[in-house]
Write a protein that holds these residues in place. Structure first.
Motif, PDB file in Angstrom:
ATOM      1  N   THR A   1      51.783  38.917  43.037  1.00  0.00           N
ATOM      2  CA  THR A   1      51.562  40.078  43.907  1.00  0.00           C
ATOM      3  C   THR A   1      50.897  41.161  43.064  1.00  0.00           C
ATOM      4  O   THR A   1      51.575  41.949  42.402  1.00  0.00           O
ATOM      5  N   MET A   2      49.578  41.220  43.086  1.00  0.00           N
ATOM      6  CA  MET A   2      48.827  42.109  42.204  1.00  0.00           C
ATOM      7  C   MET A   2      49.185  43.581  42.378  1.00  0.00           C
ATOM      8  O   MET A   2      49.269  44.338  41.410  1.00  0.00           O
ATOM      9  N   LYS A   3      49.446  43.996  43.613  1.00  0.00           N
ATOM     10  CA  LYS A   3      49.614  45.421  43.871  1.00  0.00           C
ATOM     11  C   LYS A   3      50.942  45.976  43.377  1.00  0.00           C
ATOM     12  O   LYS A   3      51.221  47.167  43.567  1.00  0.00           O
TER      13      LYS A   3
ATOM     14  N   LEU B   1      35.984  37.387  34.349  1.00  0.00           N
ATOM     15  CA  LEU B   1      37.391  37.508  34.693  1.00  0.00           C
ATOM     16  C   LEU B   1      37.522  37.628  36.202  1.00  0.00           C
ATOM     17  O   LEU B   1      37.043  38.590  36.804  1.00  0.00           O
ATOM     18  N   VAL B   2      38.162  36.646  36.826  1.00  0.00           N
ATOM     19  CA  VAL B   2      38.379  36.645  38.274  1.00  0.00           C
ATOM     20  C   VAL B   2      39.748  37.251  38.574  1.00  0.00           C
ATOM     21  O   VAL B   2      40.751  36.816  37.998  1.00  0.00           O
ATOM     22  N   ILE B   3      39.802  38.215  39.466  1.00  0.00           N
ATOM     23  CA  ILE B   3      41.079  38.796  39.860  1.00  0.00           C
ATOM     24  C   ILE B   3      41.639  38.002  41.031  1.00  0.00           C
ATOM     25  O   ILE B   3      41.060  37.982  42.124  1.00  0.00           O
ATOM     26  N   GLY B   4      42.769  37.328  40.799  1.00  0.00           N
ATOM     27  CA  GLY B   4      43.445  36.541  41.832  1.00  0.00           C
ATOM     28  C   GLY B   4      44.642  37.303  42.355  1.00  0.00           C
ATOM     29  O   GLY B   4      45.716  37.283  41.742  1.00  0.00           O
ATOM     30  N   ALA B   5      44.496  37.961  43.486  1.00  0.00           N
ATOM     31  CA  ALA B   5      45.456  38.985  43.926  1.00  0.00           C
ATOM     32  C   ALA B   5      46.819  38.444  44.325  1.00  0.00           C
ATOM     33  O   ALA B   5      47.832  39.111  44.126  1.00  0.00           O
ATOM     34  N   ASP B   6      46.862  37.250  44.919  1.00  0.00           N
ATOM     35  CA  ASP B   6      48.148  36.742  45.400  1.00  0.00           C
ATOM     36  C   ASP B   6      48.085  35.229  45.541  1.00  0.00           C
ATOM     37  O   ASP B   6      47.043  34.611  45.307  1.00  0.00           O
ATOM     38  N   THR B   7      49.193  34.632  45.927  1.00  0.00           N
ATOM     39  CA  THR B   7      49.265  33.191  46.113  1.00  0.00           C
ATOM     40  C   THR B   7      48.703  32.811  47.487  1.00  0.00           C
ATOM     41  O   THR B   7      48.410  33.676  48.318  1.00  0.00           O
ATOM     42  N   GLY B   8      48.615  31.509  47.743  1.00  0.00           N
ATOM     43  CA  GLY B   8      48.003  31.049  48.983  1.00  0.00           C
ATOM     44  C   GLY B   8      48.961  30.827  50.130  1.00  0.00           C
ATOM     45  O   GLY B   8      48.538  30.358  51.201  1.00  0.00           O
ATOM     46  N   HIS B   9      50.228  31.191  49.977  1.00  0.00           N
ATOM     47  CA  HIS B   9      51.229  30.798  50.967  1.00  0.00           C
ATOM     48  C   HIS B   9      50.942  31.334  52.368  1.00  0.00           C
ATOM     49  O   HIS B   9      51.140  30.625  53.357  1.00  0.00           O
ATOM     50  N   ARG B  10      50.482  32.557  52.480  1.00  0.00           N
ATOM     51  CA  ARG B  10      50.281  33.087  53.828  1.00  0.00           C
ATOM     52  C   ARG B  10      49.001  32.571  54.481  1.00  0.00           C
ATOM     53  O   ARG B  10      48.701  32.899  55.624  1.00  0.00           O
ATOM     54  N   TYR B  11      48.244  31.760  53.740  1.00  0.00           N
ATOM     55  CA  TYR B  11      47.025  31.163  54.289  1.00  0.00           C
ATOM     56  C   TYR B  11      47.178  29.656  54.517  1.00  0.00           C
ATOM     57  O   TYR B  11      46.195  28.968  54.760  1.00  0.00           O
ATOM     58  N   THR B  12      48.408  29.166  54.446  1.00  0.00           N
ATOM     59  CA  THR B  12      48.616  27.721  54.509  1.00  0.00           C
ATOM     60  C   THR B  12      48.032  27.101  55.773  1.00  0.00           C
ATOM     61  O   THR B  12      47.262  26.132  55.705  1.00  0.00           O
TER      62      THR B  12
END
Length: 346
Positions: free
Chosen positions: A20-22, A270-281
């Motif tokens: 959770t980047m934020k 450097l790629v910023i990966g803000a969160d996991t993919g769970h809510r896009y399953t």
């Protein structure tokens, strides 16, 4: 949960993979506001969110003994809402809407109503208050130590502007040669694609239908506008090639980075990966067979916004300013003129 894993995907591509980047933004903002005396323990903090900021703010309030109220986007799913409620946040969720502009404007109106009805409630204004830049200095320290002395290109979703800007400004202040590439969805006013519609777009967090004061247009060297299907290709490709399950904005940034890294092998990306993919399953990963092969995709290169075209365009931005007019009814979400200058100083 706050500190990302730095994963080297190729010789010149590193992914900063967040859960959770934020958390950086919310913890830094709440801590700073407490130190200033702007807020105090026991007070209620409220804001609008399409997902990961809501969770980050709930965590920050939990840590510092504050109450949290979230006006949630229609895109906030049941799993996210359950986490918010367990952390003690109260949640107002907007009714279902296929119109992201309407969703954002409804949320702004609801926040204003809450502020009027509940004196003493503090509106965090993640879209406008530059206090959200403060926490990313810690991320900049991590990047500076992990990737020292190399020409660096940062690729990330623009969103509110704080994550990319909050990382790049401290690095440039230290003399680092940092190029910043912003990723936008079609339909966002932030960098001039509001004339387009992407019917499948569910990546509201990387663009906006209203003007965000926290976006510093003059920090960006280039922009990429990416539609839903191309972002899907990037997200599915990241999982298939590197076993990294990340969100749709990360997929869009990964797609952009692969193209940029091939053109600039001398730079570390450097790629910023803000969160996991769970809510896009369901809406992304369950449809993986529909995703195009990222290796077959390339952007249309343009020199002015009038040439912008779907599904993927890129343009050298040149660190210039850009005036964004607020949408009708959305100016309410922006700070008043008497506080705007204060809010632009982290």
């Amino acid at each position: 949960m706050k500190t990302p894993d730095l994963l080297r995907l190729t010789d010149n591509v590193v992914l900063a993979r967040f859960e959770t980047m934020k958390v950086y933004a919310a913890l830094g903002a709440v801590r700073t506001l407490l130190e200033r005396g702007t807020i105090s323990p026991g007070q209620t903090l409220v804001d609008s969110s399409s997902g990961i900021y809501a969770l980050a703010l709930a965590m920050a309030c939990h840590r510092y003994g504050l109450r949290c109220h979230i006006v949630a986007s229609t895109t906030v799913d049941a799993a996210m809402r359950a986490q918010l409620e367990i952390l003690g946040a109260t949640v107002d969720q907007m009714p279902p809407s296929q119109d992201l502009r309407l969703d954002q404007e409804r949320r702004v109106r609801r926040v204003r109503q809450l502020i009027a009805d509940r004196p003493g409630t503090h509106w965090m204004r993640q879209y406008h208050d530059a206090v959200h830049y403060a926490g990313y200095r810690e991320f900049a320290d991590l990047v500076d130590e992990a990737l020292p002395g190399v020409p660096l290109t940062v690729v990330g979703a623009v969103g509110t502007g704080a994550s990319t800007g909050g990382l790049v400004r401290p690095l440039r202040d230290r003399g680092r040669a940092v190029t910043l590439l912003g990723v936008q969805p079609f339909g966002s006013v932030t960098f001039g694609s509001e004339g387009f519609q992407d019917p499948e777009a569910i990546i509201a967090g990387i663009g906006s239908s209203i003007a965000f004061d926290n976006v510093r247009h003059e920090l960006y060297d280039a922009l990429h506008w990416v539609d839903f299907r191309h972002a899907m290709a990037g997200a599915v490709g990241l999982l298939r090639d590197h076993a990294v399950f990340a969100g749709l904005s990360t997929g869009a940034a990964h797609l952009v980075t692969a193209w940029e890294a091939a053109r600039h092998p001398e730079r570390t990306h450097l790629v910023i990966g803000a969160d996991t993919g769970h809510r896009y399953t369901e809406r992304v990963f369950a449809r993986h067979h529909e995703a195009p092969d990222p290796r077959t995709l390339a952007p249309r290169r343009i020199t002015r916004l009038e040439e912008l075209a779907m599904p993927w365009s890129t343009m050298d931005w040149g660190r210039r300013s850009h005036d964004v007019a607020p949408a009708p009814g959305a100016a309410a979400g922006r700070p008043s003129s008497s506080t705007a200058q204060e809010d632009r100083t982290p």
